[in-house]
Design a protein around this motif. Structure first.
Motif, PDB file in Angstrom:
ATOM      1  N   ILE A   1       0.835  -1.200   0.000  1.00  0.00           N
ATOM      2  CA  ILE A   1       0.000   0.000   0.000  1.00  0.00           C
ATOM      3  C   ILE A   1       0.868   1.247   0.000  1.00  0.00           C
ATOM      4  N   GLU A   2       1.935   1.224   0.768  1.00  0.00           N
ATOM      5  CA  GLU A   2       2.814   2.388   0.855  1.00  0.00           C
ATOM      6  C   GLU A   2       3.532   2.681  -0.454  1.00  0.00           C
ATOM      7  N   SER A   3       3.668   1.677  -1.296  1.00  0.00           N
ATOM      8  CA  SER A   3       4.418   1.856  -2.546  1.00  0.00           C
ATOM      9  C   SER A   3       3.513   1.937  -3.777  1.00  0.00           C
ATOM     10  N   ILE A   4       2.211   2.091  -3.566  1.00  0.00           N
ATOM     11  CA  ILE A   4       1.305   2.188  -4.723  1.00  0.00           C
ATOM     12  C   ILE A   4       1.639   3.444  -5.524  1.00  0.00           C
ATOM     13  N   PRO A   5       1.961   3.312  -6.806  1.00  0.00           N
ATOM     14  CA  PRO A   5       2.294   4.498  -7.615  1.00  0.00           C
ATOM     15  C   PRO A   5       1.034   5.225  -8.063  1.00  0.00           C
ATOM     16  N   LYS A   6       1.218   6.401  -8.610  1.00  0.00           N
ATOM     17  CA  LYS A   6       0.082   7.170  -9.099  1.00  0.00           C
ATOM     18  C   LYS A   6      -0.449   6.630 -10.422  1.00  0.00           C
ATOM     19  N   LEU A   7       0.377   5.833 -11.110  1.00  0.00           N
ATOM     20  CA  LEU A   7      -0.023   5.325 -12.416  1.00  0.00           C
ATOM     21  C   LEU A   7       0.224   3.827 -12.489  1.00  0.00           C
ATOM     22  N   ILE A   8      -0.800   3.067 -12.895  1.00  0.00           N
ATOM     23  CA  ILE A   8      -0.685   1.623 -13.121  1.00  0.00           C
ATOM     24  C   ILE A   8      -1.084   1.367 -14.565  1.00  0.00           C
ATOM     25  N   ILE A   9      -0.189   0.740 -15.321  1.00  0.00           N
ATOM     26  CA  ILE A   9      -0.395   0.526 -16.756  1.00  0.00           C
ATOM     27  C   ILE A   9      -0.694  -0.944 -17.002  1.00  0.00           C
ATOM     28  N   ILE A  10      -1.808  -1.232 -17.656  1.00  0.00           N
ATOM     29  CA  ILE A  10      -2.217  -2.600 -17.936  1.00  0.00           C
ATOM     30  C   ILE A  10      -2.552  -2.727 -19.421  1.00  0.00           C
ATOM     31  N   GLU A  11      -2.666  -3.976 -19.901  1.00  0.00           N
ATOM     32  CA  GLU A  11      -2.901  -4.182 -21.331  1.00  0.00           C
ATOM     33  C   GLU A  11      -4.351  -4.528 -21.654  1.00  0.00           C
TER      34      GLU A  11
END
Length: 588
Positions: free
Chosen positions: A288-298
């Motif tokens: 949870i602490e390392s969740i980035p602002k952007l998650i890229i999926i296909e």
């Protein structure tokens, strides 16, 4: 390379991973450091990059982050060379390493010392810039050998004016800054002129210079300017699924990790990715602490808005889940997907998994003992053109690639798969008998009763005993998991989609198909690559000429990336995609 507790022992890179890894575990003598490292290795993790340059930069990032015990540890960027231009009435150009204390302009860092040396050498030839040190320059009374061979303009004895020299220098600076169209156009003109005069040796020199200029200009997208993101790649094969998590922090790719989730039968890709997003980030507080602002999926996952809201709430910042269609983020996704395929292949070919699958196959085929050697045959062609048959071999430890064979099929009616299968089985088994080699326990045929009947006929002709013939026919819509097994005169067997034995058969069949289609494409492309360029819609004589000028020949075009094709004047993105797809036999 990881230790018992998951700690990073060593980070390395290789163009050929198999050769590099095998060298550590071979019987040849090794130094004490390598012997000590090998004793502590418990696992090996891979990240696949698009180019060798990206691998170098990624290796540097990982070493800086993990500081592995068995790596040479360098501080900052001193391991990378720069191109240095001094401050002087007649500035010199040189290669520089270390902290940037000298007064002048720096260009780089470059990932390869060889590339820097060749760049400096090329700039000498193009712009006649001096490389000698100032004390040597000040002591000259006559021009040196570099002037005699056309590598310097002789500023030490004022054979060129200060104004003209600095004009040449600015052209060199423009090239180093990426503004090199004028230089390349000049080289293209010279190459064409040399070819017109039948001076092909000189033309090839210009062609190689164009190629080198393109390589140096090539944009590296492993290191980006800014941003934090997680890129999630996905791959599946033979009933096994792999999710690859590629982490980008502060604009740099820090590494990747493979996950092999247990997946229910008939699950869709979007369901698997959706479950991973919630379980990976929400089950562990450290995630949870390392969740980035952007998650890229296909894929477009269901309830994407809900997932974004939950992750945003937990991380105390806005989280966006996107599915890019083009641009830099699409390239990151392609890298993650490529890594997922590599990791999945390594996982499937794991020795433990192979042994478990071999025993399961023994039970399905009702054999007295597990098969020691399995051979699978497949046929590949394009409307009967360039027919190639493949034979892949598996034993109780996995694929035996040294025993793989391809057969160029000839003397049959184009497109007749039955005749092609008869020919390859006859040639293969005759060769085995002649060399007194090991016969397979099981032969898998990609096909149904008709192909199986052909195999029986060959076995009968050669009086070969103790070989179990199994036909594998595809199910409705050719979907994996619905295959039928044909054994002798018995009714067809339908294994459940989650059967370990079925997964093993799919793995072997897919490997035979891959090996056959690769051989077919190579054989076909030898005769079709030139004509393929001529047949691409929208590519007339002028554009063909422009492409050949820009890349220096058909091989340069064939090896160009999509981005490089788009840099050619008059080549739009859609046209570049058609060229790339035609020359690589793929669809973008």
């Amino acid at each position: 390379m990881l230790g018992e507790k998951g700690e990073v022992l060593y980070v390395g890179k290789a163009k050929d991973l198999k050769k590099r890894i095998s060298s550590y575990f071979s019987s040849k003598a090794k130094d004490l450091k390598t012997l000590s490292l090998v004793k502590q290795i418990k696992d090996i993790d891979f990240t696949v990059t698009h180019t060798e340059n990206e691998a170098v930069l990624l290796e540097c990032n990982l070493i800086k982050k993990h500081r592995p015990r068995y790596n040479v540890l360098l501080r900052d960027d001193k391991s990378y060379p720069y191109i240095f231009i001094s401050h002087h009435p007649y500035p010199r150009i040189d290669i520089y390493r270390g902290t940037r204390k000298k007064n002048g302009r720096y260009f780089g860092p470059y990932p390869s010392a060889l590339a820097v040396k060749e760049t400096v050498s090329l700039l000498q030839k193009l712009f006649l810039i001096r490389t000698c040190r100032d004390h040597y320059f000040n002591a000259r009374t006559r021009p040196c050998l570099l002037y005699q061979i056309g590598r310097c303009s002789g500023p030490c004895v004022e054979l060129i004016t200060n104004e003209n020299y600095n004009q040449n220098l600015e052209l060199a600076v423009l090239f180093l800054e990426g503004k090199s169209n004028q230089v390349i156009e000049d080289l293209q003109t010279k190459m064409e002129a040399a070819a017109t005069e039948l001076n092909y040796e000189l033309a090839s020199v210009y062609r190689d210079q164009i190629t080198r200029l393109r390589q140096i200009q090539d944009k590296q997208y492993v290191n980006v300017d800014t941003g934090n993101a997680d890129v999630i790649g996905f791959a599946s094969q033979a009933g096994v699924f792999c999710i690859q998590l590629l982490s980008i922090r502060g604009g740099q790719v820090l590494g990747s990790r493979s996950y092999f989730p247990q997946v229910p039968v008939y699950s869709n890709t979007d369901e698997i990715i959706s479950a991973f997003l919630t379980q990976h980030y929400l089950n562990d507080r450290s995630h949870i602490e390392s969740i980035p602002k952007l998650i890229i999926i296909e894929v477009n996952v269901p309830e994407r808005s809900l997932i974004e809201n939950v992750l945003s709430e937990q991380s105390n910042h806005k989280v966006e889940v996107i599915q890019p269609e083009r641009g830099e983020k699409k390239k990151w996704l392609a890298m993650a997907t490529l890594s997922a395929r590599q990791a999945l292949s390594a996982h499937i070919f794991n020795k433990t998994n192979i042994q478990e699958r071999t025993i399961a196959l023994q039970q399905v085929l009702r054999m007295n003992k597990a098969p020691r050697r399995i051979e699978c045959f497949d046929i590949s062609h394009s409307m009967g053109e360039a027919t190639v048959a493949s034979c892949v071999v598996f034993d109780q430890n996995g694929p035996v690639k040294s025993d793989y064979r391809r057969f160029n099929i000839s003397g049959i009616t184009p497109g007749d798969d039955i005749a092609a299968m008869h020919q390859v089985l006859l040639r293969r088994l005759k060769r085995v008998q002649k060399e007194n080699a090991n016969l397979p326990d099981v032969i898998l045929i990609d096909g149904g009763p008709t192909q199986l009947a052909v195999a029986k006929k060959v076995i009968s002709e050669l009086n070969v005993d103790d070989i179990l013939l199994v036909g594998v026919s595809k199910g409705p819509d050719r979907k994996p998991g619905f295959e039928s097994l044909h054994i002798g005169d018995l009714p067809a067997i339908h294994l459940p989609p989650d059967s370990v034995a079925l997964h093993f058969i799919q793995q072997i069949r897919d490997e035979a198909h891959r090996f056959a289609i690769t051989g077919h494409r190579n054989r076909r492309d030898k005769t079709r690559r030139q004509s393929t360029l001529e047949l691409i819609p929208g590519i007339g004589a002028k554009r063909r000429r422009d492409l050949l000028r820009y890349f220096g020949g058909i091989q340069g075009i064939a090896h160009a990336s999509l981005d490089e094709l788009m840099k050619v004047p008059g080549i739009s993105r859609s046209l570049a995609e058609r060229i790339f797809a035609a020359l690589h036999d793929t669809t973008l």
